[in-house]
Design a protein around this motif. Structure first.
Motif, PDB file in Angstrom:
ATOM      1  N   ALA A 152       0.814  -1.241   0.123  1.00  0.00           N
ATOM      2  CA  ALA A 152       0.139  -0.042  -0.004  1.00  0.00           C
ATOM      3  C   ALA A 152       0.884   1.118  -0.075  1.00  0.00           C
ATOM      4  CB  ALA A 152      -0.906  -0.117   1.145  1.00  0.00           C
ATOM      5  N   GLN A 153       1.947   1.340   0.997  1.00  0.00           N
ATOM      6  CA  GLN A 153       2.856   2.359   0.908  1.00  0.00           C
ATOM      7  C   GLN A 153       3.510   2.614  -0.312  1.00  0.00           C
ATOM      8  OE1 GLN A 153       2.610   5.003   3.447  1.00  0.00           O
ATOM      9  NE2 GLN A 153       3.739   5.902   1.680  1.00  0.00           N
ATOM     10  N   ALA A 154       4.049   1.599  -1.136  1.00  0.00           N
ATOM     11  CA  ALA A 154       4.582   1.551  -2.180  1.00  0.00           C
ATOM     12  C   ALA A 154       3.887   2.163  -3.193  1.00  0.00           C
ATOM     13  CB  ALA A 154       5.223   0.114  -2.699  1.00  0.00           C
ATOM     14  N   ASP A 155       2.640   1.902  -3.310  1.00  0.00           N
ATOM     15  CA  ASP A 155       1.474   2.408  -4.297  1.00  0.00           C
ATOM     16  C   ASP A 155       1.697   3.880  -4.007  1.00  0.00           C
ATOM     17  OD1 ASP A 155       1.254  -0.120  -5.395  1.00  0.00           O
ATOM     18  OD2 ASP A 155      -0.513  -0.449  -4.491  1.00  0.00           O
ATOM     19  N   ARG A 156       1.142   4.298  -2.850  1.00  0.00           N
ATOM     20  CA  ARG A 156       1.342   5.765  -2.554  1.00  0.00           C
ATOM     21  C   ARG A 156       2.519   6.626  -2.984  1.00  0.00           C
ATOM     22  NH1 ARG A 156      -1.830   3.599   1.821  1.00  0.00           N
ATOM     23  NH2 ARG A 156       0.086   3.312   3.419  1.00  0.00           N
ATOM     24  N   PHE A 157       3.663   5.918  -2.615  1.00  0.00           N
ATOM     25  CA  PHE A 157       4.875   6.528  -3.097  1.00  0.00           C
ATOM     26  C   PHE A 157       5.128   6.677  -4.643  1.00  0.00           C
ATOM     27  CE2 PHE A 157       7.550   5.463   0.876  1.00  0.00           C
ATOM     28  CZ  PHE A 157       7.210   6.611   1.482  1.00  0.00           C
ATOM     29  N   ALA A 158       4.786   5.550  -5.308  1.00  0.00           N
ATOM     30  CA  ALA A 158       4.664   5.605  -6.872  1.00  0.00           C
ATOM     31  C   ALA A 158       3.700   6.766  -7.424  1.00  0.00           C
ATOM     32  CB  ALA A 158       4.146   4.118  -7.195  1.00  0.00           C
ATOM     33  N   VAL A 159       2.646   6.712  -6.930  1.00  0.00           N
ATOM     34  CA  VAL A 159       1.588   7.837  -7.177  1.00  0.00           C
ATOM     35  C   VAL A 159       2.294   9.213  -7.097  1.00  0.00           C
ATOM     36  CG1 VAL A 159      -0.474   9.079  -6.631  1.00  0.00           C
ATOM     37  CG2 VAL A 159      -0.647   6.649  -6.828  1.00  0.00           C
ATOM     38  N   ALA A 160       2.793   9.593  -5.823  1.00  0.00           N
ATOM     39  CA  ALA A 160       3.541  10.760  -5.428  1.00  0.00           C
ATOM     40  C   ALA A 160       4.623  10.950  -6.576  1.00  0.00           C
ATOM     41  CB  ALA A 160       4.100  10.612  -4.094  1.00  0.00           C
ATOM     42  N   ASN A 161       5.470   9.878  -6.821  1.00  0.00           N
ATOM     43  CA  ASN A 161       6.453  10.205  -7.823  1.00  0.00           C
ATOM     44  C   ASN A 161       6.052  10.097  -9.380  1.00  0.00           C
ATOM     45  OD1 ASN A 161       8.488   9.607  -5.749  1.00  0.00           O
ATOM     46  ND2 ASN A 161       8.433   7.495  -6.006  1.00  0.00           N
ATOM     47  N   GLU A 162       4.958   9.555  -9.556  1.00  0.00           N
ATOM     48  CA  GLU A 162       4.648   9.984 -11.005  1.00  0.00           C
ATOM     49  C   GLU A 162       4.047  11.208 -11.233  1.00  0.00           C
ATOM     50  OE1 GLU A 162       4.743   8.089 -13.823  1.00  0.00           O
ATOM     51  OE2 GLU A 162       5.794   6.482 -12.872  1.00  0.00           O
ATOM     52  N   ALA A 163       3.451  11.961 -10.048  1.00  0.00           N
ATOM     53  CA  ALA A 163       2.636  13.158 -10.298  1.00  0.00           C
ATOM     54  C   ALA A 163       3.733  14.332 -10.174  1.00  0.00           C
ATOM     55  CB  ALA A 163       1.516  13.292  -9.260  1.00  0.00           C
TER      56      ALA A 163
END
Length: 165
Positions: A152-163
């Motif tokens: 779950a945290q990896a997904d949240r970091f990925a969203v922030a990194n992509e944005a």
């Protein structure tokens, strides 16, 4: 009977000819989309931002002085638990590149360290990034509690990194 076949054959040939001409007309009148300096791919073009793991591992930009390329993950995040999970010699660059070793791989914990390392780089290098360095470090340590929390945290970091830009 022979005349009916002849009429059906002519009608089919006329329909095929019309379909062929319509497809040519449609393809010649459609303008290609503007490329804006990008190379167009076969099906689509995917641009990678300046904040993704692929970007940071490519070496296109100098790394922040707060986090050298050769810095280990355990030293960058400042926790012995991280060293135990990923090994003491895994570097931040290796984690952004997705290098397998020290427990890294396609699992939730491997994705977590890849995205967290990228988020830490972005927190130092990009003004206005979604997380501060302290938040990235704290969230990574908290996410080590379970594979579900790590994913779950990896997904949240990925969203922030992509944005990020």
């Amino acid at each position: 009977m022979g005349m009916a076949r002849s009429l059906v054959g002519r009608a089919l040939a006329a329909a095929l000819a019309l379909l062929f001409l319509l497809s040519i007309a449609a393809s010649s009148s459609a303008a290609p989309p503007p490329s804006r300096g990008r190379k167009l791919g076969f099906f689509y073009t995917r641009t990678r931002g300046r904040c993704t793991p692929q970007y940071w591992s490519s070496g296109r930009e100098k790394w922040p002085r707060m986090l050298p390329r050769k810095s280990t993950v355990s030293r960058a995040f400042g926790s012995r638990a991280i060293g135990e999970r990923y090994g003491g010699d895994l570097t931040v660059w290796e984690s952004t590149a997705g290098v397998v070793g020290g427990g890294l791989g396609g699992d939730a914990y491997g994705r977590l360290v890849k995205q967290a390392s990228t988020a830490l780089l972005n927190s130092y290098a990009r003004k206005g990034f979604a997380y501060t360095a302290w938040e990235v470090k704290t969230l990574l340590i908290q996410a080590l509690a379970s594979p579900q929390a790590a994913a779950a945290q990896a997904d949240r970091f990925a969203v922030a990194n992509e944005a990020c830009n």
